[in-house]
Design a protein around this motif. Structure first.
Motif, PDB file in Angstrom:
ATOM      1  N   ASP A  89       0.815  -1.215   0.000  1.00  0.00           N
ATOM      2  CA  ASP A  89       0.000   0.000   0.000  1.00  0.00           C
ATOM      3  C   ASP A  89       0.849   1.267   0.000  1.00  0.00           C
ATOM      4  OD1 ASP A  89      -2.338   1.510   0.073  1.00  0.00           O
ATOM      5  OD2 ASP A  89      -2.314   1.604   2.248  1.00  0.00           O
ATOM      6  N   LYS A  93      -2.280   2.627  -4.458  1.00  0.00           N
ATOM      7  CA  LYS A  93      -3.594   2.373  -3.884  1.00  0.00           C
ATOM      8  C   LYS A  93      -3.679   0.952  -3.328  1.00  0.00           C
ATOM      9  CE  LYS A  93      -6.871   5.611  -5.822  1.00  0.00           C
ATOM     10  NZ  LYS A  93      -8.233   5.731  -6.359  1.00  0.00           N
ATOM     11  N   PRO A  94      -4.490   0.741  -2.284  1.00  0.00           N
ATOM     12  CA  PRO A  94      -4.642  -0.600  -1.720  1.00  0.00           C
ATOM     13  C   PRO A  94      -5.137  -1.591  -2.768  1.00  0.00           C
ATOM     14  CG  PRO A  94      -5.621   1.046  -0.289  1.00  0.00           C
ATOM     15  CD  PRO A  94      -5.270   1.748  -1.559  1.00  0.00           C
ATOM     16  N   TYR A 122     -11.570   2.247  -5.421  1.00  0.00           N
ATOM     17  CA  TYR A 122     -10.450   1.310  -5.231  1.00  0.00           C
ATOM     18  C   TYR A 122     -10.566   0.163  -6.236  1.00  0.00           C
ATOM     19  CZ  TYR A 122      -9.730   3.826  -0.872  1.00  0.00           C
ATOM     20  OH  TYR A 122      -9.491   4.807   0.058  1.00  0.00           O
ATOM     21  N   ALA A 289      -4.716  -3.906   4.172  1.00  0.00           N
ATOM     22  CA  ALA A 289      -4.943  -2.641   3.466  1.00  0.00           C
ATOM     23  C   ALA A 289      -6.345  -2.523   2.876  1.00  0.00           C
ATOM     24  CB  ALA A 289      -3.878  -2.462   2.386  1.00  0.00           C
ATOM     25  N   PRO A 290      -6.913  -3.584   2.248  1.00  0.00           N
ATOM     26  CA  PRO A 290      -8.286  -3.444   1.733  1.00  0.00           C
ATOM     27  C   PRO A 290      -9.300  -3.156   2.836  1.00  0.00           C
ATOM     28  CG  PRO A 290      -7.199  -5.321   0.717  1.00  0.00           C
ATOM     29  CD  PRO A 290      -6.308  -4.874   1.831  1.00  0.00           C
ATOM     30  N   ARG A 292      -8.599  -1.686   5.779  1.00  0.00           N
ATOM     31  CA  ARG A 292      -8.342  -0.330   6.251  1.00  0.00           C
ATOM     32  C   ARG A 292      -8.989   0.694   5.326  1.00  0.00           C
ATOM     33  NH1 ARG A 292      -8.561   2.172  10.194  1.00  0.00           N
ATOM     34  NH2 ARG A 292      -7.215   0.623  11.221  1.00  0.00           N
ATOM     35  N   ALA A 293      -8.888   0.462   4.015  1.00  0.00           N
ATOM     36  CA  ALA A 293      -9.509   1.378   3.060  1.00  0.00           C
ATOM     37  C   ALA A 293     -11.030   1.390   3.224  1.00  0.00           C
ATOM     38  CB  ALA A 293      -9.133   0.981   1.632  1.00  0.00           C
ATOM     39  N   ASP A 296     -12.033   3.287   6.482  1.00  0.00           N
ATOM     40  CA  ASP A 296     -11.939   4.741   6.285  1.00  0.00           C
ATOM     41  C   ASP A 296     -13.081   5.247   5.408  1.00  0.00           C
ATOM     42  OD1 ASP A 296      -9.662   4.723   7.828  1.00  0.00           O
ATOM     43  OD2 ASP A 296      -8.278   4.744   6.124  1.00  0.00           O
ATOM     44  N   PHE A 297     -13.448   4.451   4.396  1.00  0.00           N
ATOM     45  CA  PHE A 297     -14.528   4.843   3.494  1.00  0.00           C
ATOM     46  C   PHE A 297     -15.864   4.863   4.245  1.00  0.00           C
ATOM     47  CE2 PHE A 297     -17.246   4.648  -0.275  1.00  0.00           C
ATOM     48  CZ  PHE A 297     -16.525   5.417  -1.183  1.00  0.00           C
TER      49      PHE A 297
END
Length: 305
Positions: A89, A93-94, A122, A289-290, A292-293, A296-297
């Motif tokens: 990441d 991008k993740p 993403y 990472a996916p 975490r994304a 956050d989203f």
């Protein structure tokens, strides 16, 4: 002479076969052939001196030793994947797979609002959504995170609000049913009506709960039709539309039927308000990472209060 350590790739192959339920299925989900996966699992079994999978011509099922190994290996491999995702990441991008375990209500009412814009933002993330009404261990089920309501959250999980924060449990019936049987004026009147009930698999039928001005009432009304929550809910709604009886369900699920006039609200003053669902995941140091994304989203999404 000390014992040799099992190979990491062989352990990964075993987890993949166990998760997908077969060697051919695992081969389709990976770059390895079914025979190579079979060899990897056999090597692992030889190293450990125990059988990990019971193989038949129709199925591959973990043994008790296999289940124990899955319970220990799954968190460790997720930590490894999270560490790799974290490094990957940092360069862009993740990317990778995000697996969510959610009830059918969330798949129907919550995720359609957020999944399309998330995937558009993403494009390197692959999202897998598993619908499940059972109270499962998300890690043992091979998922990164889940969606549940607060009374069904596991205690050692981190919970992030997702979806509208205020929801109501609605009661509804078809106009034709009410014309024929009359309109209930109080929750106790439901004891004289046909009600369409639901329950979760393996659990007792839940009573209907009502609340008004601090007064809480629980009613166990009769009915000819009992459906399984989630997978059978659409049948219950269709039966209510056809005039079979009165149905109780999330207000958001029934709203399109209210808008069309196929169903009308019943006892609206008594509808119980409850808090919205949560996205939950293990409280560990490294989050893939996916995931975490996605977290956050979800936090940035303007959910209704």
């Amino acid at each position: 002479m000390g014992q040799t350590r099992p190979d990491m790739e062989d352990m990964g192959a075993f987890l993949l076969v166990a998760r997908t339920g077969g060697f051919r299925e695992a081969a389709r989900a990976s770059r390895m052939s079914a025979s190579a996966l079979s060899d990897a699992v056999r090597r692992l079994e030889d190293e450990l001196g125990v059988r990990l999978l019971n193989r038949t011509t129709r199925s591959v099922v973990p043994t008790q030793a296999g289940l124990s190994l899955i319970d220990r290996l799954t968190p460790a491999f997720r930590e490894i994947q999270a560490a790799v995702d974290l490094v990957r990441d940092s360069g862009g991008k993740p990317a990778g797979t995000l697996s969510l375990n959610v009830p059918i209500s969330a798949a129907r009412l919550i995720l359609p609002q957020i999944v399309p814009p998330f995937l558009a933002a993403y494009p390197e993330i692959r999202l897998e959504v598993v619908t499940d009404e059972r109270f499962v261990d998300i890690l043992a089920a091979g998922c990164d995170a889940g969606i549940r309501y607060d009374e069904r959250l596991e205690l050692d999980m981190i919970a992030v609000p997702i979806g509208p924060r205020r929801q109501r449990f609605a009661i509804a019936a078809a106009p034709a049913y009410l014309d024929l049987h009359g309109r209930p004026e109080h929750p106790r009147d439901l004891l004289n009506h046909a009600c369409i009930r639901g329950r979760f698999a393996g659990r007792p039928v839940e009573t209907w709960e009502f609340e008004r001005e601090g007064e809480v009432l629980r009613v166990d009304p009769p009915g000819q039709l009992l459906v399984q929550n989630g997978t059978g809910t659409d049948l219950g709604v269709a039966a209510a539309v056809a005039g079979t009886g009165i149905v109780a369900l999330f207000e958001d699920w029934l709203q399109p039927y209210f808008d069309s006039g196929a169903l009308v609200p019943v006892l609206e003053d008594w509808w119980q308000v409850f808090s919205g669902p949560f996205l939950y995941y293990p409280g560990r140091r490294l989050v893939p990472a996916p995931l975490r994304a996605f977290i956050d989203f979800v936090r940035a999404h303007p959910w209704p209060a």
